[in-house]
Design a protein around this motif. Structure first.
Motif, PDB file in Angstrom:
ATOM      1  N   PHE A  50     -23.769 -15.311  26.293  1.00  0.00           N
ATOM      2  CA  PHE A  50     -25.157 -15.636  26.629  1.00  0.00           C
ATOM      3  C   PHE A  50     -25.641 -14.775  27.810  1.00  0.00           C
ATOM      4  CE2 PHE A  50     -28.955 -17.354  27.734  1.00  0.00           C
ATOM      5  CZ  PHE A  50     -29.080 -18.695  28.002  1.00  0.00           C
ATOM      6  N   LYS A  62     -23.615 -16.227  38.453  1.00  0.00           N
ATOM      7  CA  LYS A  62     -23.398 -17.421  39.274  1.00  0.00           C
ATOM      8  C   LYS A  62     -22.560 -18.435  38.492  1.00  0.00           C
ATOM      9  CE  LYS A  62     -25.106 -20.297  37.498  1.00  0.00           C
ATOM     10  NZ  LYS A  62     -24.669 -20.947  36.214  1.00  0.00           N
ATOM     11  N   TYR A  90     -33.253 -17.592  38.780  1.00  0.00           N
ATOM     12  CA  TYR A  90     -34.489 -18.368  38.844  1.00  0.00           C
ATOM     13  C   TYR A  90     -35.302 -18.056  40.096  1.00  0.00           C
ATOM     14  CZ  TYR A  90     -32.738 -20.894  34.821  1.00  0.00           C
ATOM     15  OH  TYR A  90     -32.254 -21.217  33.574  1.00  0.00           O
ATOM     16  N   TYR A  97     -31.795 -30.511  37.376  1.00  0.00           N
ATOM     17  CA  TYR A  97     -31.584 -29.516  36.312  1.00  0.00           C
ATOM     18  C   TYR A  97     -30.831 -30.255  35.211  1.00  0.00           C
ATOM     19  CZ  TYR A  97     -31.009 -24.816  34.305  1.00  0.00           C
ATOM     20  OH  TYR A  97     -31.057 -23.669  33.511  1.00  0.00           O
ATOM     21  N   GLN A 147     -29.755 -30.918  31.084  1.00  0.00           N
ATOM     22  CA  GLN A 147     -29.524 -30.428  29.730  1.00  0.00           C
ATOM     23  C   GLN A 147     -28.883 -31.541  28.916  1.00  0.00           C
ATOM     24  OE1 GLN A 147     -27.048 -26.932  30.405  1.00  0.00           O
ATOM     25  NE2 GLN A 147     -28.813 -25.644  30.883  1.00  0.00           N
ATOM     26  N   ARG A 180     -16.625 -24.108  29.386  1.00  0.00           N
ATOM     27  CA  ARG A 180     -17.453 -24.704  30.453  1.00  0.00           C
ATOM     28  C   ARG A 180     -17.002 -26.123  30.800  1.00  0.00           C
ATOM     29  NH1 ARG A 180     -21.792 -21.245  28.593  1.00  0.00           N
ATOM     30  NH2 ARG A 180     -22.943 -20.375  30.361  1.00  0.00           N
ATOM     31  N   ASP A 230     -22.480 -25.147  37.105  1.00  0.00           N
ATOM     32  CA  ASP A 230     -23.198 -24.362  36.096  1.00  0.00           C
ATOM     33  C   ASP A 230     -24.707 -24.421  36.332  1.00  0.00           C
ATOM     34  OD1 ASP A 230     -23.607 -24.580  32.506  1.00  0.00           O
ATOM     35  OD2 ASP A 230     -23.727 -22.889  33.871  1.00  0.00           O
ATOM     36  N   HIS A 263     -27.791 -23.648  40.513  1.00  0.00           N
ATOM     37  CA  HIS A 263     -29.124 -23.041  40.471  1.00  0.00           C
ATOM     38  C   HIS A 263     -30.099 -23.779  41.383  1.00  0.00           C
ATOM     39  CE1 HIS A 263     -29.041 -19.839  37.497  1.00  0.00           C
ATOM     40  NE2 HIS A 263     -28.441 -20.604  36.617  1.00  0.00           N
ATOM     41  N   TYR A 287     -38.382 -16.781  30.107  1.00  0.00           N
ATOM     42  CA  TYR A 287     -37.078 -16.922  30.782  1.00  0.00           C
ATOM     43  C   TYR A 287     -36.425 -15.562  30.994  1.00  0.00           C
ATOM     44  CZ  TYR A 287     -31.984 -17.853  30.783  1.00  0.00           C
ATOM     45  OH  TYR A 287     -30.633 -17.848  31.056  1.00  0.00           O
TER      46      TYR A 287
HETATM   47  C1  SOE Z   1     -25.607 -23.206  30.449  1.00  0.00           C
HETATM   48  O1  SOE Z   1     -25.738 -24.372  31.110  1.00  0.00           O
HETATM   49  C2  SOE Z   1     -26.573 -22.176  31.000  1.00  0.00           C
HETATM   50  O2  SOE Z   1     -26.435 -21.051  30.196  1.00  0.00           O
HETATM   51  C3  SOE Z   1     -26.221 -21.785  32.428  1.00  0.00           C
HETATM   52  O3  SOE Z   1     -24.908 -21.240  32.493  1.00  0.00           O
HETATM   53  C4  SOE Z   1     -27.244 -20.774  32.926  1.00  0.00           C
HETATM   54  O4  SOE Z   1     -26.962 -20.376  34.259  1.00  0.00           O
HETATM   55  C5  SOE Z   1     -28.631 -21.419  32.855  1.00  0.00           C
HETATM   56  O5  SOE Z   1     -29.596 -20.501  33.304  1.00  0.00           O
HETATM   57  C6  SOE Z   1     -28.934 -21.835  31.430  1.00  0.00           C
HETATM   58  O6  SOE Z   1     -27.886 -22.708  30.934  1.00  0.00           O
END
Ligand code: SOE
Length: 402
Positions: A12, A102, A134, A162, A164, A177, A190, A194, A342
């Motif tokens: 990624f 990071k 970011y 943050y 997810q 991860r 992770d 940020h 992004y």
């Molecule tokens: C996964 O959580 C991830 O890809 C992170 O590793 C990135 O730093 C973040 O920008 C998007 O999500």
């Protein structure tokens, strides 16, 4: 000046950085041009395919050879955290400029060693930066400018999350991860990293203390397909041993903490991969004595600004559309109102790194800035493990006799 880039990793972040290297010199007039020379990965067929797909001239499976090549000037580290230190230290010792994803490392000790090496290499004109992308969303850069200009006054509160939800399904496999020995930590390092970096950057304050809780909601997960199945003979007597089909999750699924910052702000942070419905929801609000600013990554072209100095009948959060040419980074893109995304933050990151190398400026965030994030991550984990500031709430009612 041409800078020949060697990138390690092609998942990624490798794809996001490749997009940046491909576009940066096409949208910005810079004193240095990036040449996408070599991409490196462990699997020779996969890295060859990645080179073709992502636009790299060459490919290799040997990062040690890559960092020592005379025809490489910049090493871009896009691997999991367990290899950041080893690769960065070798690249700096070989006189290469280093961009490292990071979080900087998996431990404070590693981050300190990298920071020391980066400082030493700086004396030889070598530049290094950590990939907290970011910061380079124009609305976040504008947020920092407003705060630095005193437009919200003295900061009282910072509120950052943050969120997810990609591992809510217990059947999601035990990817890297989710393993501490590879990732260092879970949601905290992770995505929590940020918001720690972003809020320290925008406020220009440093977190001095935390009180934290973490949780791992799902502790066993199926092993990824490539690592399960029958093992080689394990007992030496021909009977193939069954490999386990599940493994232990050794990182946090969520981290929540309160913090104090050295400028007097009181802060709350939440990083979770179990926030069902939230896909990549980074939100920050900062409240000050004269106003407030708020950012939502899902509306990354906008910044909300509350000016408490306005006449009260006119007060309210107003939405700034951050697409004007005078806004940070926007001069190179499209006319006002034509929003960006992004991936542009990575192009901005490449722009600033190339410019710093060519002009001899110090890029930010430096490894020292990233070390400041690493010590916060460490403090959060220590606080959560110790639980020292946790006060149990006593039962409201005496248990009713059965
Ligand atoms: C996964 O959580 C991830 O890809 C992170 O590793 C990135 O730093 C973040 O920008 C998007 O999500």
């Amino acid at each position: 000046m041409q800078l020949r880039v060697g990138m390690v990793g092609y998942a990624f972040m490798g794809a996001a950085h490749s997009q940046a290297w491909r576009t940066v010199n096409r949208v910005y007039d810079l004193p240095a041009r990036a040449r996408m020379a070599v991409i490196c990965g462990r699997d020779s067929s996969r890295v060859a395919a990645a080179a073709d797909r992502l636009g790299w001239e060459g490919h290799t499976t040997d990062w040690r050879d890559l960092v020592n090549r005379d025809d490489i000037d910049v090493v871009d580290i896009c691997t999991p955290g367990d290899s950041h230190a080893e690769i960065a230290l070798a690249a700096l010792a070989a006189g290469k400029h280093v961009l490292c994803e990071k979080p900087l490392a998996n431990t404070v000790d590693e981050a300190r060693e990298m920071t020391t090496a980066a400082a030493r290499a700086r004396g030889d004109g070598i530049r290094s930066m950590c990939g907290y992308n970011y910061r380079r969303v124009p609305a976040v850069a504008l947020m920092r400018q407003l705060v630095a200009d005193g437009r919200i006054g003295t900061i009282r509160h910072i509120r950052a999350s943050y969120l997810q939800d990609w591992i809510v399904d217990p059947q999601f496999p035990l990817v890297w991860r989710l393993r501490r020995e590879v990732a260092g930590s879970g949601a905290l390092g992770d995505i929590g990293a940020h918001i720690i970096d972003l809020t320290q950057y925008v406020s220009d304050q440093r977190i001095t203390g935390v009180s934290a809780v973490t949780e791992t909601f799902v502790r066993q997960r199926p092993l990824p397909a490539e690592s399960s199945g029958l093992s080689a003979t394990a007992d030496g007597h021909g009977a193939p041993a069954e490999m386990p089909t599940t493994g232990e999750v050794t990182v946090d699924d969520a981290a929540v903490f309160v913090a104090r910052l050295d400028g007097g702000a009181l802060a709350t942070y939440e990083a979770s991969r179990f926030a069902t419905g939230r896909k990549n929801a980074l939100r920050v609000e900062i409240n000050g004595s004269l106003g407030a600013v708020a950012f939502d990554l899902e509306r990354l072209n906008e910044l909300e600004f509350y000016d408490a100095t306005q006449p009260s009948p006119e007060q309210g959060f107003r939405r700034i559309l951050v697409t004007e040419p005078e806004h940070p980074y926007l001069s190179a893109w499209w006319p006002p109102g034509h929003i960006i995304g992004y991936e542009h933050s990575f192009t901005h990151q490449a722009r600033d790194f190339l410019t710093a190398i060519a002009t001899g400026a110090d890029p930010a965030p430096s490894f020292a800035d990233a070390l400041q994030v690493q010590v916060v991550l460490d403090a959060v984990l220590r606080s959560a493990e110790r639980g020292s500031s946790w006060t149990e709430v006593e039962p409201a009612l005496a248990p009713v006799a059965a």
